[in-house]
Design a protein around this motif. Structure first.
Motif, mmCIF file in Angstrom:
data_model
loop_
_atom_site.group_PDB
_atom_site.id
_atom_site.type_symbol
_atom_site.label_atom_id
_atom_site.label_comp_id
_atom_site.label_asym_id
_atom_site.label_seq_id
_atom_site.Cartn_x
_atom_site.Cartn_y
_atom_site.Cartn_z
ATOM 1 N N LEU A 30 31.143 6.185 3.747
ATOM 2 C CA LEU A 30 30.203 6.282 4.981
ATOM 3 C C LEU A 30 29.359 4.960 4.895
ATOM 4 C CD1 LEU A 30 29.230 10.013 4.379
ATOM 5 C CD2 LEU A 30 30.623 9.041 6.180
ATOM 6 N N GLY A 31 28.956 4.653 6.071
ATOM 7 C CA GLY A 31 27.981 3.657 6.528
ATOM 8 C C GLY A 31 27.773 3.344 8.068
ATOM 9 N N PRO A 32 26.760 2.441 8.249
ATOM 10 C CA PRO A 32 26.571 2.015 9.886
ATOM 11 C C PRO A 32 27.911 1.413 10.313
ATOM 12 C CG PRO A 32 25.278 0.802 8.537
ATOM 13 C CD PRO A 32 25.952 1.699 7.652
ATOM 14 N N ARG A 33 27.835 1.232 11.610
ATOM 15 C CA ARG A 33 28.794 0.218 12.108
ATOM 16 C C ARG A 33 28.777 -1.160 11.845
ATOM 17 N NH1 ARG A 33 32.558 2.001 15.814
ATOM 18 N NH2 ARG A 33 32.417 3.832 16.492
ATOM 19 N N LEU A 175 23.534 -8.617 18.539
ATOM 20 C CA LEU A 175 22.523 -7.505 18.271
ATOM 21 C C LEU A 175 22.309 -6.496 19.770
ATOM 22 C CD1 LEU A 175 19.985 -8.900 15.976
ATOM 23 C CD2 LEU A 175 21.929 -7.555 15.277
ATOM 24 N N SER A 176 22.346 -7.367 20.814
ATOM 25 C CA SER A 176 22.157 -6.547 22.046
ATOM 26 C C SER A 176 23.641 -5.742 22.153
ATOM 27 C CB SER A 176 22.286 -7.617 23.254
ATOM 28 O OG SER A 176 22.107 -6.792 24.526
ATOM 29 N N SER A 177 24.718 -6.201 22.042
ATOM 30 C CA SER A 177 25.808 -5.552 22.177
ATOM 31 C C SER A 177 25.870 -4.226 21.338
ATOM 32 C CB SER A 177 27.066 -6.499 22.045
ATOM 33 O OG SER A 177 26.946 -7.535 23.041
ATOM 34 N N TYR A 178 25.488 -4.493 20.010
ATOM 35 C CA TYR A 178 25.348 -3.436 18.988
ATOM 36 C C TYR A 178 24.607 -2.352 19.384
ATOM 37 C CZ TYR A 178 25.040 -1.360 14.191
ATOM 38 O OH TYR A 178 24.935 -0.548 13.418
ATOM 39 N N VAL A 179 23.402 -2.575 19.762
ATOM 40 C CA VAL A 179 22.440 -1.621 20.219
ATOM 41 C C VAL A 179 23.168 -0.630 21.433
ATOM 42 C CG1 VAL A 179 20.263 -1.063 21.167
ATOM 43 C CG2 VAL A 179 20.475 -2.667 19.271
ATOM 44 N N THR A 181 26.193 -0.493 22.387
ATOM 45 C CA THR A 181 27.368 0.170 21.918
ATOM 46 C C THR A 181 26.995 1.587 21.046
ATOM 47 O OG1 THR A 181 28.713 -1.760 21.662
ATOM 48 C CG2 THR A 181 29.549 0.064 20.608
ATOM 49 N N TYR A 182 25.947 1.363 20.181
ATOM 50 C CA TYR A 182 25.432 2.471 19.390
ATOM 51 C C TYR A 182 24.804 3.478 20.391
ATOM 52 C CZ TYR A 182 22.231 5.210 16.732
ATOM 53 O OH TYR A 182 21.673 6.361 16.119
ATOM 54 N N ASP A 186 28.099 6.164 20.387
ATOM 55 C CA ASP A 186 27.930 6.928 19.098
ATOM 56 C C ASP A 186 26.771 8.115 19.532
ATOM 57 O OD1 ASP A 186 29.425 5.426 17.808
ATOM 58 O OD2 ASP A 186 27.843 4.553 16.544
ATOM 59 N N VAL A 187 25.922 7.715 20.042
ATOM 60 C CA VAL A 187 24.779 8.846 20.399
ATOM 61 C C VAL A 187 25.182 9.461 21.534
ATOM 62 C CG1 VAL A 187 22.375 9.266 20.760
ATOM 63 C CG2 VAL A 187 22.975 7.272 19.153
ATOM 64 N N ARG A 188 25.266 9.125 22.685
ATOM 65 C CA ARG A 188 25.345 9.726 24.033
ATOM 66 C C ARG A 188 26.803 10.545 24.091
ATOM 67 N NH1 ARG A 188 24.617 6.895 29.235
ATOM 68 N NH2 ARG A 188 24.272 9.294 29.910
ATOM 69 N N GLU A 189 28.033 9.764 23.311
ATOM 70 C CA GLU A 189 29.287 10.373 23.454
ATOM 71 C C GLU A 189 29.376 11.461 22.380
ATOM 72 O OE1 GLU A 189 33.838 9.187 22.128
ATOM 73 O OE2 GLU A 189 32.451 7.389 23.307
ATOM 74 N N LEU A 190 28.968 11.238 21.279
ATOM 75 C CA LEU A 190 28.975 12.330 20.318
ATOM 76 C C LEU A 190 28.063 13.275 20.165
ATOM 77 C CD1 LEU A 190 30.102 9.944 17.031
ATOM 78 C CD2 LEU A 190 31.741 11.536 18.360
#
Length: 392
Positions: A30-33, A175-179, A181-182, A186-190
């Motif tokens: 387990l871990g962040p993207r 970092l902009s793309s990472y945020v 995408t997250y 990850d947040v909105r979809e899941l």
């Protein structure tokens, strides 16, 4: 030209399994993207069959008929991003029971919240939980002294893909793309969070509060959400391995759970980006400088421990009259007090340990400050071990 491989502390523990790992047929990393989970396991996997649930067509087949999807597969097996097909956990359980070879099935996941619910119900007693976070200073081979070099290292982040990136524009785009995408993926979809703008503001408000005691009412007001939502979203950020909530120390562990925790980002470089600090010298000399250094030290303690499969409880200690110790690391029956200072430490920086003398204290040795405290530079090659204390 391919990027050279950065050796990870976990690597030898996977290729020549640590004794604790030999007890489990399933290993879940387990871990962040974007911290190298898939790359690490692929490097250690040998001839394992690899299934990538990040691919939409593979994910669709796994979710449509998990029994059929798993029917032709046999250990050794590696399934990436298991949170996208939690229905696979039941056939994975039967596979693990039929072929109980240690580590025969490897899984990865990027969120605690969606993976752990199914794991606790389905794979209890069969799965070893392993954490991989970003690069520790040890893995980066960061040994340069001096505050300017330290803050350049902090702003560089712990993401492996940015380890040799010096161009600020390239780092900012990543970092902009990472945020984005997250938030989107990850947040909105899941989690079906619809308040995208509010959540983005909430992330930035958290970044500005790193290394601070959480005031849920103030945080909620500044982000434009309710205190209940703020608490929920902080839990989501912690389950996503972006932050860690550190409780206050108390000999009664129940009381730790009802007191306000301190908030720390696990990657201070990402935190600095969210808070609007791009230049390392501006960050060092600005109002967030001390908190940034403390946050980085905290993150590095967590990374070094987790990457050695060491579990530790970390808390902070503060009295009403202002005495404070930044981190109390409880490991192997011992408690290690750590005070973080960005400048050159002095004996007066050390608080008395008498009020909590019932604990067993250990400290590291480079420069003695008092009978019970020593100074260790951030660039030192240190690691917490048990039960010997702080080994240098």
């Amino acid at each position: 030209m391919p990027r050279s491989w950065i050796a990870r502390t976990l690597e030898p523990l996977l290729t020549a399994p640590a004794p604790a790992l030999r007890l489990f047929p399933v290993w879940l990393l387990l871990g962040p993207r974007q911290v190298g989970k898939s790359s690490l396991l692929k490097r250690c996997a040998g001839r394992r069959h690899f299934i990538d649930l990040d691919h939409l067509d593979v994910r669709a087949r796994a979710n449509q008929d998990p029994e059929l999807f798993m029917r032709g597969l046999r250990p050794p097996l590696l399934i990436d991003e298991i949170q996208y097909a939690p229905q696979l956990l039941s056939p994975i359980k039967r596979m693990a029971d039929a072929a109980s070879r240690p580590g025969g099935i490897w899984l990865t996941g990027s969120q605690n919240f969606s993976v752990m619910e199914g794991v606790k119900e389905t794979l209890a007693g069969r799965v070893a939980l392993i954490n991989l976070l970003g690069l520790s200073d040890e893995e980066k081979s960061f040994r340069r002294d001096g505050p300017s070099a330290c803050f350049k290292n902090i702003v560089q982040t712990t993401f492996p893909k940015l380890s040799n990136v010096t161009a600020p524009d390239a780092r900012e785009l990543y970092l902009s793309s990472y945020v984005q995408t997250y938030i989107e993926r990850d947040v909105r979809e899941l989690l079906r969070i619809e308040k995208r703008r509010e959540f983005e503001i909430f992330l930035k408000m958290c970044a500005l509060r790193t290394a601070s005691v959480v005031n849920y009412d103030d945080l909620a007001r500044d982000a434009g959400v309710s205190p209940a939502t703020a608490k929920n979203w902080l839990s989501l950020l912690e389950d996503s391995f972006l932050i860690k909530l550190v409780p206050p120390y108390h000999t009664n562990k129940t009381k730790r759970l009802i007191k306000s925790p301190k908030l720390y980002f696990l990657d201070m470089g990402l935190c600095a980006y969210l808070a609007g600090w791009r230049d390392p010298e501006a960050l060092r000399l600005g109002p967030l400088g001390g908190a940034a250094f403390e946050t980085h030290v905290f993150g590095d303690i967590v990374r070094r421990l987790r990457h050695r499969l060491q579990e530790a409880e970390i808390s902070f200690w503060r009295t009403r009259d202002g005495q404070e110790i930044d981190f109390l690391v409880e490991l192997g029956g011992r408690c290690f007090p750590i005070e973080v200072k960005m400048g050159r430490p002095k004996p007066k920086d050390c608080v008395s340990l008498a009020p909590i003398a019932d604990s067993n204290w250990e400290a590291g040795q480079i420069v003695s400050l008092s009978a019970e405290a020593r100074a260790v530079p951030l660039s030192a090659d240190w690691k917490l071990v048990s039960p010997a204390g702080l080994e240098l």
